[in-house]
Design an enzyme around this catalytic site. Structure first.
Site, short mmCIF file in Angstrom:
data_model
loop_
_atom_site.label_atom_id
_atom_site.label_comp_id
_atom_site.label_asym_id
_atom_site.label_seq_id
_atom_site.Cartn_x
_atom_site.Cartn_y
_atom_site.Cartn_z
N PHE A 149 0.67 -1.19 -0.10
CA PHE A 149 -0.06 -0.07 0.20
C PHE A 149 0.87 1.19 -0.14
O PHE A 149 0.46 2.27 -0.47
CB PHE A 149 -0.99 0.19 1.21
CG PHE A 149 -0.42 0.23 2.51
CD1 PHE A 149 -0.16 1.75 2.99
CD2 PHE A 149 0.25 -0.74 3.34
CE1 PHE A 149 0.53 2.08 4.18
CE2 PHE A 149 1.04 -0.36 4.55
CZ PHE A 149 1.18 0.95 4.96
N LYS A 173 -1.10 -7.65 -8.85
CA LYS A 173 -2.05 -7.67 -7.65
C LYS A 173 -1.51 -6.39 -6.67
O LYS A 173 -0.84 -6.89 -5.98
CB LYS A 173 -1.88 -9.00 -7.13
CG LYS A 173 -3.15 -9.59 -6.37
CD LYS A 173 -3.58 -8.41 -5.31
CE LYS A 173 -2.78 -8.40 -4.05
NZ LYS A 173 -3.28 -7.71 -2.98
N SER A 226 5.86 -7.19 4.01
CA SER A 226 6.39 -7.56 5.23
C SER A 226 7.32 -8.78 5.15
O SER A 226 7.02 -9.60 4.28
CB SER A 226 5.16 -7.78 6.45
OG SER A 226 4.69 -9.00 6.27
N CYS A 281 9.84 1.62 3.53
CA CYS A 281 10.48 0.67 3.94
C CYS A 281 12.14 1.31 4.11
O CYS A 281 13.01 0.71 4.77
CB CYS A 281 10.46 -0.43 2.92
SG CYS A 281 11.06 -0.12 1.45
N GLU A 383 9.70 -3.72 12.96
CA GLU A 383 9.40 -2.67 12.24
C GLU A 383 8.24 -2.02 12.48
O GLU A 383 7.15 -2.56 12.62
CB GLU A 383 9.43 -2.97 10.76
CG GLU A 383 8.97 -1.72 9.70
CD GLU A 383 9.04 -2.37 8.18
OE1 GLU A 383 9.53 -1.71 7.39
OE2 GLU A 383 8.35 -3.36 7.95
#
Length: 498
Positions: A149, A173, A226, A281, A383
């Site tokens: 996202f 996707k 993740s 990230c 994280e």
């Protein structure tokens, strides 16, 4: 209410599963649209469409494929404002940051415009008596990308640019949290001249991802998300014989040496830690001052800089960052702030409970700062992916190098110093995939490649750059001989040598 369709065969396709995901406006907390979630049969149909279209696209010469990329670049620039507003409305990042999201993806498309050169093979004349050897790079066929996202424009373009330019058909996707921009990108690709079926966008959840990983027609999967899921994707797709690159989480550190320009370092750290509400990230959620004097001075400057931050709605031109993507993610970030308190870290600035007048139900988290964070704590090891900055102090450069090197993640790291020798030692010794020297977010330019180490990256090839072209192609090597005058050579029963 607006419904976000799939995009298959060059056109919008309404979902038939009867299942939908809610797409929120993070500024208000209200549902603004629904996105169709595909069934396996819908995914199968999109893959079949891609498989039918791909051979003709692969047979199109690279120069003509590059022309589509050039036109796509033109259309992206022409529609920049529209795309930025659409991205911002679903993600929550401010408009300027949304434009940056699009621009960094556009740079990879620009790189893909050079595909005629990038696909050139090698040639050796006279490798043996009358023998020449040459190699070529050929597309894999149908490939897929599963994107997160936090960068709904950039990361899809990181993947689809090299994949499509190399002659593959691509199944995207995207995240169901902010799916509109990926569909709009596909529409612009068709407008740029891409044949229908070469880029299909299929929305879905975990079931759709698993179907992609298991589908025999898909030859390669690129994933960003993740680390736990990245590792699972890598294992499952690899077990099914697919080529896989799976990028995971991060806990990037900023090392501040005593000789650093503190004013510049603080400006860089504040932007890298709190920009996009920390939902990157490559954000900088940990800062490590070396020495007590550096730590005290840095802390004072950070507190002052945080006091000047403006949190606002995504369309606020003066806001430094906007809301996070969802209520669930806001709750997760605030739970980590409480965790840090419970673990004994000093909460210097608390961003919980932040509200914006007129947008009380929006997904806002204020800037948060911890000091005296211990490397053994879970809030340091995990994280957080929010506007939370942790100060982890070190007594020496050697100790500072060990902190990111021993961490489970190895995506990015930065050092702030005027000492070239110390910077060189740091870059050489630190066990991290991407290093910045006085650069807080060291995302490489499009003609290099992006990739972390350890649990930040699974697979041998990185995103974009030459690694991207290598990932979406395979090498075929031809050894040829043309005997003179039809002469028959003697039989040989041993391995041939040149």
């Amino acid at each position: 209410m607006r419904s976000i369709p799939h995009f298959v065969g060059g056109r919008a396709v309404e979902g038939t599963s009867g299942r939908f995901g809610d797409v929120f406006d993070p500024n208000t907390g209200q549902v603004q649209a629904r996105v169709a979630l595909a069934t396996k049969s819908e995914l199968d149909a999109a893959i079949a469409d891609a498989a039918a279209a791909q051979p003709a696209w692969a047979a199109t010469n690279p120069q003509r494929r590059a022309r589509v990329m050039f036109e796509f670049v033109r259309l992206l620039n022409a529609h920049m404002d529209e795309l930025a507003r659409l991205l911002s409305s679903e993600h929550g990042k401010v408009i300027a940051d949304a434009r940056g999201d699009i621009m960094r993806g556009l740079e990879v498309i620009e790189f893909a415009c050079g595909i005629p050169h990038l696909l050139k093979g090698e040639y050796t004349q006279g490798a043996g008596p009358g023998i020449d050897v040459y190699s070529m790079r050929q597309p894999l066929g149908v490939v897929a990308g599963v994107t997160p996202f936090n960068f709904p424009a950039m990361i899809p373009m990181w993947m689809m640019g090299p994949a499509i330019a190399s002659g593959n058909a691509f199944i995207l996707k995207p995240s169901e949290r902010d799916p509109s921009v990926p569909v709009r990108l596909a529409e612009l690709m068709i407008e740029a001249g891409l044949p229908p079926g070469i880029l299909n966008v299929v929305h879905g959840d975990k079931d759709c991802v698993e179907a992609i990983l298991d589908h025999p027609t898909i030859k390669a999967v690129s994933f960003v998300g993740s680390s736990d899921i990245a590792q699972s994707v890598f294992s499952r797709a690899g077990a099914n014989g697919k080529r896989v690159q799976a990028m995971g989480g991060a806990k990037n550190h900023g090392i501040v040496l005593p000789d650093a320009d503190l004013d510049q370092a603080v400006a860089d750290i504040i932007g890298a830690a709190y920009g996009s509400a920390g939902e990157r990230c490559m954000a900088l959620p940990v800062v490590t001052p070396v020495g007590e004097k550096t730590a005290v001075a840095l802390r004072e400057r950070l507190i002052a800089a945080i006091g000047g931050l403006r949190v606002g709605i995504s369309t606020d031109k003066d806001a430094h960052y906007g809301p996070v993507v969802s209520a669930a993610h806001k709750a997760r970030i605030e739970s980590y702030i409480q965790m840090g308190v419970d673990e004994g870290s000093e909460l210097v600035v608390d961003g919980r409970g932040f509200t914006l007048q007129g947008h009380e139900d929006g997904f806002f988290v204020g800037p948060t700062l911890f000091d005296h964070v211990k490397p053994s704590t879970r809030s340091y090891q995990d994280e957080i992916f929010g506007p939370v900055l942790q100060i982890v102090r070190a007594e020496s450069l050697a100790e500072a190098i060990q902190l990111p090197s021993r961490h489970q993640y190895g995506n990015g790291v930065a050092i702030f110093t005027r000492n070239g020798d110390a910077a060189r030692e740091f870059a050489d010794q630190v066990e991290i995939g991407m290093v910045g020297i006085n650069v807080p977010i060291p995302v490489p330019v499009a003609y290099h490649s992006f990739g972390g180490w350890k649990r930040s990256g699974f697979g041998d090839l990185n995103q974009y750059g030459l690694d991207g072209v290598r990932f979406y192609t395979r090498t075929k090597t031809v050894t040829q001989r043309w005997p003179k005058g039809g002469a028959v050579l003697d039989q040989s029963f041993v391995i041939p040598t040149m």
